[in-house]
Design a protein around this motif. Structure first.
Motif, mmCIF file in Angstrom:
data_model
loop_
_atom_site.group_PDB
_atom_site.id
_atom_site.type_symbol
_atom_site.label_atom_id
_atom_site.label_comp_id
_atom_site.label_asym_id
_atom_site.label_seq_id
_atom_site.Cartn_x
_atom_site.Cartn_y
_atom_site.Cartn_z
ATOM 1 N N LEU A 252 0.859 -1.174 0.000
ATOM 2 C CA LEU A 252 0.000 0.000 0.000
ATOM 3 C C LEU A 252 0.899 1.228 0.000
ATOM 4 O O LEU A 252 1.288 1.741 1.049
ATOM 5 C CB LEU A 252 -0.931 -0.019 1.217
ATOM 6 C CG LEU A 252 -1.803 -1.276 1.347
ATOM 7 C CD1 LEU A 252 -2.655 -1.222 2.616
ATOM 8 C CD2 LEU A 252 -2.678 -1.474 0.120
ATOM 9 N N GLY A 253 1.240 1.696 -1.217
ATOM 10 C CA GLY A 253 2.172 2.805 -1.344
ATOM 11 C C GLY A 253 1.529 4.151 -1.133
ATOM 12 O O GLY A 253 2.055 5.004 -0.419
ATOM 13 N N LEU B 84 -1.607 -7.201 -4.718
ATOM 14 C CA LEU B 84 -1.862 -5.784 -4.983
ATOM 15 C C LEU B 84 -0.603 -4.956 -4.786
ATOM 16 O O LEU B 84 0.126 -5.129 -3.799
ATOM 17 C CB LEU B 84 -2.962 -5.270 -4.045
ATOM 18 C CG LEU B 84 -3.241 -3.767 -4.040
ATOM 19 C CD1 LEU B 84 -3.803 -3.312 -5.380
ATOM 20 C CD2 LEU B 84 -4.203 -3.413 -2.905
ATOM 21 N N VAL B 85 -0.363 -4.068 -5.742
ATOM 22 C CA VAL B 85 0.633 -3.011 -5.598
ATOM 23 C C VAL B 85 -0.097 -1.710 -5.907
ATOM 24 O O VAL B 85 -0.550 -1.503 -7.033
ATOM 25 C CB VAL B 85 1.831 -3.193 -6.560
ATOM 26 C CG1 VAL B 85 2.770 -2.000 -6.459
ATOM 27 C CG2 VAL B 85 2.572 -4.480 -6.259
ATOM 28 N N GLN B 86 -0.220 -0.832 -4.910
ATOM 29 C CA GLN B 86 -0.924 0.432 -5.117
ATOM 30 C C GLN B 86 0.008 1.596 -4.824
ATOM 31 O O GLN B 86 0.578 1.714 -3.746
ATOM 32 C CB GLN B 86 -2.154 0.533 -4.207
ATOM 33 C CG GLN B 86 -2.975 1.781 -4.510
ATOM 34 C CD GLN B 86 -3.968 2.119 -3.427
ATOM 35 O OE1 GLN B 86 -3.873 1.621 -2.323
ATOM 36 N NE2 GLN B 86 -4.933 2.987 -3.755
ATOM 37 N N GLY B 87 0.159 2.465 -5.820
ATOM 38 C CA GLY B 87 0.912 3.680 -5.624
ATOM 39 C C GLY B 87 2.409 3.506 -5.591
ATOM 40 O O GLY B 87 3.123 4.372 -5.084
ATOM 41 N N SER B 88 2.922 2.424 -6.128
ATOM 42 C CA SER B 88 4.365 2.248 -6.164
ATOM 43 C C SER B 88 4.714 1.207 -7.198
ATOM 44 O O SER B 88 4.012 0.206 -7.345
ATOM 45 C CB SER B 88 4.890 1.806 -4.798
ATOM 46 O OG SER B 88 6.264 1.483 -4.859
ATOM 47 N N THR B 89 5.799 1.449 -7.901
ATOM 48 C CA THR B 89 6.319 0.441 -8.825
ATOM 49 C C THR B 89 7.560 -0.230 -8.256
ATOM 50 O O THR B 89 8.296 -0.892 -8.966
ATOM 51 C CB THR B 89 6.661 1.092 -10.180
ATOM 52 O OG1 THR B 89 7.638 2.122 -9.963
ATOM 53 C CG2 THR B 89 5.431 1.688 -10.825
ATOM 54 N N ALA C 161 8.086 5.135 -6.204
ATOM 55 C CA ALA C 161 6.759 5.481 -5.723
ATOM 56 C C ALA C 161 6.081 6.474 -6.659
ATOM 57 O O ALA C 161 6.719 7.346 -7.245
ATOM 58 C CB ALA C 161 6.850 6.069 -4.323
ATOM 59 N N VAL C 162 4.782 6.329 -6.804
ATOM 60 C CA VAL C 162 3.966 7.264 -7.576
ATOM 61 C C VAL C 162 2.731 7.596 -6.752
ATOM 62 O O VAL C 162 2.427 6.925 -5.765
ATOM 63 C CB VAL C 162 3.549 6.664 -8.938
ATOM 64 C CG1 VAL C 162 4.749 6.384 -9.807
ATOM 65 C CG2 VAL C 162 2.719 5.401 -8.737
ATOM 66 N N ASN C 163 2.014 8.617 -7.159
ATOM 67 C CA ASN C 163 0.833 9.058 -6.424
ATOM 68 C C ASN C 163 -0.407 8.428 -7.037
ATOM 69 O O ASN C 163 -0.961 8.944 -8.010
ATOM 70 C CB ASN C 163 0.733 10.584 -6.447
ATOM 71 C CG ASN C 163 -0.417 11.092 -5.591
ATOM 72 O OD1 ASN C 163 -0.793 10.447 -4.611
ATOM 73 N ND2 ASN C 163 -0.949 12.238 -5.949
ATOM 74 N N ALA C 164 -0.824 7.304 -6.491
ATOM 75 C CA ALA C 164 -2.017 6.619 -6.994
ATOM 76 C C ALA C 164 -3.267 7.219 -6.371
ATOM 77 O O ALA C 164 -3.202 7.982 -5.397
ATOM 78 C CB ALA C 164 -1.941 5.129 -6.695
#
Length: 497
Positions: A65-66, A346-351, A358-361
């Protein structure tokens, strides 16, 4: 009948050719019975997310959970890691309460918390006074007292020397939960649950399609499988049944805007089955803009029965539940998800998990799926998972009116034109279906009008094409006989001269 015609007509090349051709038509007219309606087996799935205990995000395996938040409760079957800042249960702690607890469980981890894979500054907040349950406490420690021994709200941090109440990365609760209540805890059988979910995904994929794709003007697409890039698609839903739309991954990617002309309900949900076999199960989803949804996100479900990885890099909000129990879901899109997320991992908000940063999902909003799925088996007579838009009978191009589904084994009944459609200026006469392979009707020869029958009309059952074939044969015989008689008369007149 053919022998009789040949005897009555003098032997000339023209007459013989006409007789032979007509005789061939009569002899070739097929005598066929109407095919029996193929029965479709009913498929009852019920609520596809049943057994998930009300968790809005549910994974069989690991989850990272990024960013940014889940507005509802989260259940992770494997290990959990998290980014610099993440919120769980922003709006609702959920409905699952562990035995003996006074509060619902907002975050459930079947495995352990991986502090070594989380952001060094990571703080995952569990809100709405929800509890946390962790299956394996290896490497972690729950603390409900601070460094001075004072009772405080609970935090879960890494264990070991130098670790304390304020250590990061950590899980931070808004209420006090004793360390024994946190874990270890074994509350859900994730492998068994996801085995059931995969079976349900396959069963929904076997439902017969019954939703027709329409263009921006509301007219059915002439070729339901041909969706051009950038298409604006409209669909009408039936309020009395489960609405099933079959799409390939390429078709879904080509839809720019998807407009619902009717809102789905619990009794008539919308199930979109996406076939990703052409992509080898590794699908990149550019979600279309959706219109006409209103507040019905909890009655829409996206079924990915064969996907193994779904990447959501961009696109608009995803309206409805993502149901991909065999797939890793990588969410990198700043747009929100309006529904449940049920995935293998699940990968949310990060690669980071795939070699990136990290990215802003976007956020995952809490709209638990609420709907009962009941459909017809699409294996007979419609092939399973053939993305042809459904079992409705679309209006031919240029026509008007909303197509009405025909129940299996019944003859279509004319349906009044809905108010939103433009009525056809000139009514179309009702025609009785006939076998299109029967003997073609010969060209009409001008002559005296036929007498009007005075007796009772013969009943027409419509059961087969034999009556058409016989009548067509008699008409051919009479016309040829008349032509032969005229030719014979001309020969006699020539003889007298």
């Amino acid at each position: 009948m053919t022998n009789l015609i040949r005897t009555a007509v003098p032997v000339t090349a023209a007459a013989t050719g006409a007789v032979c051709a007509c005789a061939l038509l009569v002899a070739a007219a097929p005598v066929r019975s109407a095919p029996a309606a193929a029965a479709r087996a009913p498929v009852t799935v019920g609520n596809p997310v049943a057994g998930g205990n009300g968790f809005g995000v549910l994974t069989e395996g690991d989850a990272h959970l990024g960013s940014t938040e889940s507005e509802g409760p989260v259940a992770v079957g494997g290990d959990l890691s998290f980014g610099a800042g993440y919120n769980v249960s922003l709006n609702a702690a959920g409905s699952f309460t562990a035995p003996g607890d006074p509060r619902p469980t907002a975050l459930l981890v079947g495995g352990r918390v991986r502090y070594d894979r989380s952001s060094p500054a990571g703080v995952l907040k569990v809100l709405q006074n929800g509890y946390v349950k962790i299956g394996d406490m290896t490497g972690g420690q729950a603390r409900d007292t601070d460094g001075n021994g004072a009772a405080v709200t609970t935090r879960v941090t890494a264990a070991g020397a130098g670790a304390g109440y304020d250590t990061t990365p950590r899980i931070e609760l808004g209420t006090r939960e004793t360390p024994a209540q946190v874990g270890p805890a074994d509350l859900m059988d994730f492998p068994a649950l996801f085995t059931t979910y995969r079976e349900r995904a396959a069963r929904m994929a076997g439902c017969a399609g019954n939703v027709v794709l329409r263009d921006g003007n509301g007219d059915p697409l002439p070729d339901q499988a041909a969706v051009a890039p950038g298409s604006q698609i409209k669909i009408a839903l039936n309020p009395a049944r489960t609405n099933v739309l079959h799409l390939t991954g390429a078709m879904l990617d080509n839809i720019s805007t998807l407009t619902l002309l009717d809102r789905p309900t619990a009794a008539a949900p919308l199930i979109v089955v996406v076939d990703t076999r052409a992509e080898g199960g590794d699908y990149t989803w550019h979600a279309p803009t959706m219109a006409g949804v209103g507040g019905s996100q909890n009655h829409i479900l996206w079924d990915f029965p064969d996907a193994t990885r779904i990447t959501n890099p961009d696109g608009d909000e995803i309206e409805g539940t993502i149901y991909a129990p065999s797939a890793e879901f990588i969410d990198l899109d700043p747009a929100n998800i309006e529904g449940d997320v049920i995935v293998r991992s699940l990968v949310q908000g990060s690669t980071a998990a795939v070699g990136g940063s990290a990215v802003n999902a976007g956020e995952m909003h809490y709209h638990p799926f609420d709907g009962t799925v009941e459909c017809d088996d699409g294996t007979s007579p419609t092939p399973s998972r053939t993305p042809l838009g459904g079992s409705e009978s679309p209006t031919p191009p240029g026509g008007s009116g909303t197509p009405t589904p025909t129940p299996p084994g019944e003859r279509p009944t004319p349906t009044p034109t809905p108010p939103r459609e433009t009525p056809t200026p000139k009514p179309t006469p009702t025609r009785t279906p006939v076998d299109v392979t029967a003997t073609p009707t010969p060209a009409h020869t001008p002559g005296p009008p036929a007498p009007t029958p005075t007796g009772p009309a013969l009943a027409h059952t419509g059961s087969d094409g034999r009556g058409t074939a016989v009548i067509g044969g008699i008409a051919v015989a009479l016309i040829v006989a008349g032509a032969g008689a005229m030719a014979y008369g001309r020969l006699r007149r020539n003889d007298r001269r």
